[in-house]
Design an enzyme around this catalytic site. Structure first.
Site, PDB file in Angstrom:
ATOM      1  CB  SER A 171     -12.991  -4.741   4.985  1.00  0.00           C
ATOM      2  OG  SER A 171     -11.733  -4.571   4.755  1.00  0.00           O
ATOM      3  CE  LYS A 175     -11.303  -1.052   0.048  1.00  0.00           C
ATOM      4  NZ  LYS A 175     -10.960  -0.248   1.328  1.00  0.00           N
ATOM      5  CD1 TRP A 262      -5.408  -0.933   6.341  1.00  0.00           C
ATOM      6  CD2 TRP A 262      -3.587   0.025   6.861  1.00  0.00           C
ATOM      7  NE1 TRP A 262      -4.668  -1.255   5.461  1.00  0.00           N
ATOM      8  CE2 TRP A 262      -3.452  -0.486   5.596  1.00  0.00           C
ATOM      9  CE3 TRP A 262      -2.472   1.006   7.196  1.00  0.00           C
ATOM     10  CZ2 TRP A 262      -2.137  -0.319   4.906  1.00  0.00           C
ATOM     11  CZ3 TRP A 262      -1.405   0.855   6.650  1.00  0.00           C
ATOM     12  CH2 TRP A 262      -1.205   0.452   5.094  1.00  0.00           C
ATOM     13  CG  HIS A 312     -10.697  -4.155   9.644  1.00  0.00           C
ATOM     14  ND1 HIS A 312     -11.333  -2.989   9.225  1.00  0.00           N
ATOM     15  CD2 HIS A 312     -10.776  -5.068   8.580  1.00  0.00           C
ATOM     16  CE1 HIS A 312     -11.442  -3.021   7.606  1.00  0.00           C
ATOM     17  NE2 HIS A 312     -11.178  -4.539   7.511  1.00  0.00           N
TER      18      HIS A 312
END
Length: 333
Positions: A171, A175, A262, A312
């Site tokens: 998540s 990044k 998402w 997720h």
């Protein structure tokens, strides 16, 4: 872990100031290894104590989001031990011959809009600054910087093969792992798990989380200049496939989840696909397909990709692919 591991806990100070922030690295190495071992390193959300019920892990002293089990008034209690163990299959990783290191990301900067004062970034403000300039680092860059400081330590530890360190994140920390890998070529392999907008997903697709949404909800994550592109993705001078390509020629793995809309799974796949020309330029195969694989299928070139069932998170399926990818690229290194 019933004699399976050597556990280390290493505190890293960020400046010479005795009162400066420190981060604690929790390390598990397979006992009886025949020489230095390769290592997976990743930041965690809930504190080192949450990745295992091992009572010897020091309880985090930093602020932790109160939505997590066992956290009271922003601080961990013993009830928080092992609450994130499902995301960190320590014994499986050790059985494959790798070590695992993890750091609570809040040790580097608390994940709050008002967290700057407790961040390592505060220690590096220039004279007269009360906040970083608009073109200077945000929290994600700070977390990535912390991972590089962990690598500084790994290079001093004779039980760790610092030439075989894979950085992994999920998540917002996916990044972070991508930016750590782009910024620091010492990371031999880079893994992005469900990293989405600002990570592996193409911004110009405007699917799922958008630049405006992420900058509004999490204004502390990126350089303030990124906000100029809120609702203006088409004018961005870059897109996220270029971030993935910055790993070249080192191996990079991008992972998606079917129900994690998402994070835009297709956008994550397209970044992996369109990073491939840079790999070919450097004499390496990129992603060995032009077509997005089906759910539960994996493709592995120098760039790897899968999309799994579910939402997720980080699962045993994800880790199985990462271990196979590490075997493919790091075993003989």
């Amino acid at each position: 872990l019933d004699g399976k591991a050597v556990r280390k806990q290493v505190s890293v100070r960020f400046t010479q100031d005795a009162k400066a922030p420190t981060m604690d690295i929790l390390i598990y190495l397979p006992r009886g290894a025949n020489g230095p071992v390769g290592l997976f390193v990743g930041l965690n959300f809930r504190g080192n104590h949450a990745i295992s019920k091992d009572p010897g892990i020091r309880l985090s002293r930093r602020w932790i989001n109160g939505r997590y089990e066992g956290v009271v008034n922003g601080r961990a209690t013993d009830a928080a031990r092992g609450t994130a163990a499902g995301r960190w299959p320590v014994e499986t990783i050790l059985a494959r011959g790798y070590g695992l290191a993890t750091i609570h990301y809040g040790d580097i900067e608390p994940d709050r809009k008002d967290g700057l004062a407790e961040s390592v970034r505060a220690a590096y403000l220039k004279p007269g600054q009360s906040a970083p300039a608009d073109d200077e680092w945000g929290a994600i860059a700070a977390w990535a910087w912390g991972l590089s400081r962990a690598m500084d330590y790994f290079e001093t530890d004779k039980e760790i093969d610092a030439a075989r360190v894979a950085v992994m994140g999920h998540s917002r920390l996916g990044k972070t792992s991508l930016w750590a890998g782009a910024s620091d070529e010492r990371f031999a392999l880079v893994i992005s798990n469900n990293s989405g907008c600002g990570g592996a997903a193409l911004s110009r697709r405007r699917f799922g989380e958008t630049v405006a949404r992420i900058n509004t909800t999490f204004p502390h994550w990126f350089a303030a200049n990124f906000r100029k592109y809120n609702d203006k993705e088409a004018s961005l001078p870059i897109d996220q496939h270029m971030l993935v390509a910055l790993m070249a020629p080192r191996p990079v793995y991008v992972a998606s989840a079917e129900k994690d809309r998402w994070a835009d799974p297709r956008g994550e796949f397209l970044s992996a696909l369109h990073a491939a020309p840079v790999y070919r330029l450097l004499g390496k195969p990129g992603l060995p397909t032009q077509t997005m694989p089906g759910v539960g299928k994996t493709v592995m070139g120098t760039i790897g990709y899968h999309i799994r069932a579910g939402g997720h998170g980080v699962t045993d399926f994800d880790w199985a692919q990462y271990l196979d990818f590490a075997d493919k690229h790091l075993r003989g290194k």
